[in-house]
Design a protein around this motif. Sequence first.
Motif, mmCIF file in Angstrom:
data_model
loop_
_atom_site.group_PDB
_atom_site.id
_atom_site.type_symbol
_atom_site.label_atom_id
_atom_site.label_comp_id
_atom_site.label_asym_id
_atom_site.label_seq_id
_atom_site.Cartn_x
_atom_site.Cartn_y
_atom_site.Cartn_z
ATOM 1 N N MET A 23 37.503 -3.342 -20.907
ATOM 2 C CA MET A 23 36.731 -2.268 -21.460
ATOM 3 C C MET A 23 36.309 -1.174 -20.034
ATOM 4 S SD MET A 23 32.618 -2.999 -22.513
ATOM 5 C CE MET A 23 32.690 -2.635 -24.291
ATOM 6 N N GLY A 24 36.373 0.054 -20.238
ATOM 7 C CA GLY A 24 36.109 0.963 -19.251
ATOM 8 C C GLY A 24 34.593 1.253 -19.034
ATOM 9 N N ASP A 25 34.540 2.148 -18.015
ATOM 10 C CA ASP A 25 33.344 2.538 -17.865
ATOM 11 C C ASP A 25 32.390 3.435 -18.717
ATOM 12 O OD1 ASP A 25 33.216 1.377 -15.259
ATOM 13 O OD2 ASP A 25 33.620 3.080 -14.285
ATOM 14 N N ARG A 26 31.010 3.330 -19.183
ATOM 15 C CA ARG A 26 30.157 4.203 -19.816
ATOM 16 C C ARG A 26 29.555 5.158 -18.800
ATOM 17 N NH1 ARG A 26 30.540 4.778 -24.988
ATOM 18 N NH2 ARG A 26 28.291 4.898 -25.224
ATOM 19 N N TRP A 27 29.513 6.363 -19.156
ATOM 20 C CA TRP A 27 28.712 7.502 -18.199
ATOM 21 C C TRP A 27 27.472 7.887 -19.363
ATOM 22 C CZ3 TRP A 27 33.253 11.004 -16.622
ATOM 23 C CH2 TRP A 27 34.035 10.543 -15.957
ATOM 24 N N HIS A 28 26.535 8.174 -18.465
ATOM 25 C CA HIS A 28 25.314 8.940 -19.066
ATOM 26 C C HIS A 28 25.360 10.376 -18.394
ATOM 27 C CE1 HIS A 28 21.496 9.654 -20.382
ATOM 28 N NE2 HIS A 28 21.240 10.285 -19.259
ATOM 29 N N ILE A 29 25.497 11.478 -19.217
ATOM 30 C CA ILE A 29 25.549 12.579 -18.952
ATOM 31 C C ILE A 29 24.020 13.533 -19.143
ATOM 32 C CG2 ILE A 29 26.880 15.033 -19.192
ATOM 33 C CD1 ILE A 29 28.862 13.147 -20.719
ATOM 34 N N GLU A 30 23.783 14.281 -18.081
ATOM 35 C CA GLU A 30 22.523 15.130 -18.207
ATOM 36 C C GLU A 30 22.888 16.424 -17.728
ATOM 37 O OE1 GLU A 30 19.196 13.466 -16.202
ATOM 38 O OE2 GLU A 30 19.411 11.566 -17.268
ATOM 39 N N VAL A 31 22.280 17.562 -18.310
ATOM 40 C CA VAL A 31 22.348 18.841 -17.960
ATOM 41 C C VAL A 31 20.951 19.349 -17.410
ATOM 42 C CG1 VAL A 31 22.698 21.314 -18.519
ATOM 43 C CG2 VAL A 31 24.282 19.235 -19.493
ATOM 44 N N HIS A 85 23.993 21.141 -23.453
ATOM 45 C CA HIS A 85 23.539 19.805 -23.533
ATOM 46 C C HIS A 85 24.737 19.091 -23.876
ATOM 47 C CE1 HIS A 85 23.394 20.026 -28.244
ATOM 48 N NE2 HIS A 85 22.941 21.386 -27.822
ATOM 49 N N PRO A 86 24.775 17.795 -23.689
ATOM 50 C CA PRO A 86 26.047 16.989 -24.114
ATOM 51 C C PRO A 86 25.912 16.361 -25.552
ATOM 52 C CG PRO A 86 24.264 15.795 -22.582
ATOM 53 C CD PRO A 86 23.901 17.073 -22.814
ATOM 54 N N VAL A 87 26.935 16.348 -26.148
ATOM 55 C CA VAL A 87 27.056 15.946 -27.531
ATOM 56 C C VAL A 87 26.373 14.723 -27.587
ATOM 57 C CG1 VAL A 87 28.431 15.509 -29.418
ATOM 58 C CG2 VAL A 87 28.554 17.573 -28.087
ATOM 59 N N ALA A 88 26.986 13.869 -26.693
ATOM 60 C CA ALA A 88 26.518 12.281 -26.669
ATOM 61 C C ALA A 88 26.265 11.964 -25.062
ATOM 62 C CB ALA A 88 27.716 11.624 -27.063
ATOM 63 N N PRO A 89 24.837 11.952 -24.826
ATOM 64 C CA PRO A 89 24.353 11.774 -23.461
ATOM 65 C C PRO A 89 25.251 10.452 -22.856
ATOM 66 C CG PRO A 89 22.650 12.311 -24.918
ATOM 67 C CD PRO A 89 23.691 12.086 -25.819
ATOM 68 N N ASP A 90 25.453 9.358 -23.628
ATOM 69 C CA ASP A 90 26.291 8.343 -23.275
ATOM 70 C C ASP A 90 27.614 8.186 -23.833
ATOM 71 O OD1 ASP A 90 24.299 6.990 -21.534
ATOM 72 O OD2 ASP A 90 22.877 7.037 -23.574
ATOM 73 N N THR A 91 28.339 8.074 -23.093
ATOM 74 C CA THR A 91 30.027 8.190 -23.558
ATOM 75 C C THR A 91 30.830 7.556 -22.765
ATOM 76 O OG1 THR A 91 31.495 9.708 -24.257
ATOM 77 C CG2 THR A 91 30.419 10.392 -22.387
ATOM 78 N N ASP A 92 32.058 7.287 -23.442
ATOM 79 C CA ASP A 92 33.054 6.486 -22.482
ATOM 80 C C ASP A 92 33.432 7.726 -21.239
ATOM 81 O OD1 ASP A 92 33.213 4.395 -24.065
ATOM 82 O OD2 ASP A 92 34.691 5.347 -25.546
ATOM 83 N N ALA A 93 33.959 6.918 -20.180
ATOM 84 C CA ALA A 93 34.350 8.100 -19.181
ATOM 85 C C ALA A 93 35.524 8.519 -19.347
ATOM 86 C CB ALA A 93 34.649 7.012 -17.752
ATOM 87 N N ASN A 94 35.622 9.856 -19.204
ATOM 88 C CA ASN A 94 36.817 10.693 -19.214
ATOM 89 C C ASN A 94 36.921 12.009 -18.466
ATOM 90 O OD1 ASN A 94 36.225 13.254 -20.885
ATOM 91 N ND2 ASN A 94 34.834 11.873 -21.920
ATOM 92 N N THR A 136 26.292 9.738 -14.553
ATOM 93 C CA THR A 136 25.881 8.552 -13.745
ATOM 94 C C THR A 136 26.608 7.281 -14.494
ATOM 95 O OG1 THR A 136 23.816 8.347 -14.809
ATOM 96 C CG2 THR A 136 23.741 9.179 -12.563
ATOM 97 N N LEU A 137 26.802 6.127 -13.999
ATOM 98 C CA LEU A 137 27.270 5.046 -14.748
ATOM 99 C C LEU A 137 25.955 4.556 -15.520
ATOM 100 C CD1 LEU A 137 29.184 3.026 -12.181
ATOM 101 C CD2 LEU A 137 30.146 4.353 -14.054
ATOM 102 N N SER A 138 26.460 4.551 -17.048
ATOM 103 C CA SER A 138 25.249 3.971 -17.868
ATOM 104 C C SER A 138 24.550 2.812 -17.390
ATOM 105 C CB SER A 138 25.852 3.908 -19.433
ATOM 106 O OG SER A 138 26.189 5.122 -19.781
ATOM 107 N N ASP A 139 25.308 1.623 -17.125
ATOM 108 C CA ASP A 139 24.720 0.262 -16.852
ATOM 109 C C ASP A 139 24.133 0.127 -15.459
ATOM 110 O OD1 ASP A 139 27.223 0.528 -15.313
ATOM 111 O OD2 ASP A 139 27.672 -1.473 -15.793
ATOM 112 N N SER A 140 24.515 0.879 -14.333
ATOM 113 C CA SER A 140 23.992 0.959 -13.130
ATOM 114 C C SER A 140 23.078 1.995 -12.500
ATOM 115 C CB SER A 140 24.932 0.637 -12.071
ATOM 116 O OG SER A 140 25.788 1.644 -11.936
ATOM 117 N N GLY A 141 23.165 3.251 -13.219
ATOM 118 C CA GLY A 141 22.697 4.569 -12.635
ATOM 119 C C GLY A 141 23.388 5.073 -11.440
ATOM 120 N N GLU A 142 24.680 4.336 -11.264
ATOM 121 C CA GLU A 142 25.080 4.909 -9.986
ATOM 122 C C GLU A 142 25.899 6.260 -10.166
ATOM 123 O OE1 GLU A 142 29.237 3.561 -7.380
ATOM 124 O OE2 GLU A 142 28.040 2.032 -8.415
#
Length: 77
Positions: free
Chosen positions: A1-9, A37-46, A64-70
């Motif tokens: 399973m890959g990283d999940r990202w949280h995207i903000e503008v 604005h992001p279409v999906a604020p939480d998405t797979d890393a790409n 940022t990484l969805s799980d840790s906020g890094e």
Amino acid sequence: MGDRWHIEVDRSLCVGSAQCLHHAPDGFRLDSARQSHPVAPDTDANERVLGAAESCPVEAITITLSDSGEPVFPPEE
């Protein structure tokens, strides 16, 4: 399973250049005020979303990484 990202503008920074749409057309939309604005604020890393953030002329996109906020972008210095 890959990283999940949280995207903000940061809408206070966004100038509507649409560079994010050029790099990740499925990842971002411009609203009626021509702000991104992001279409999906939480998405797979790409790479396309990362390219969009890197190309933003005012650095309004953060990832940022969805799980840790890094931070993914911009990287911590």
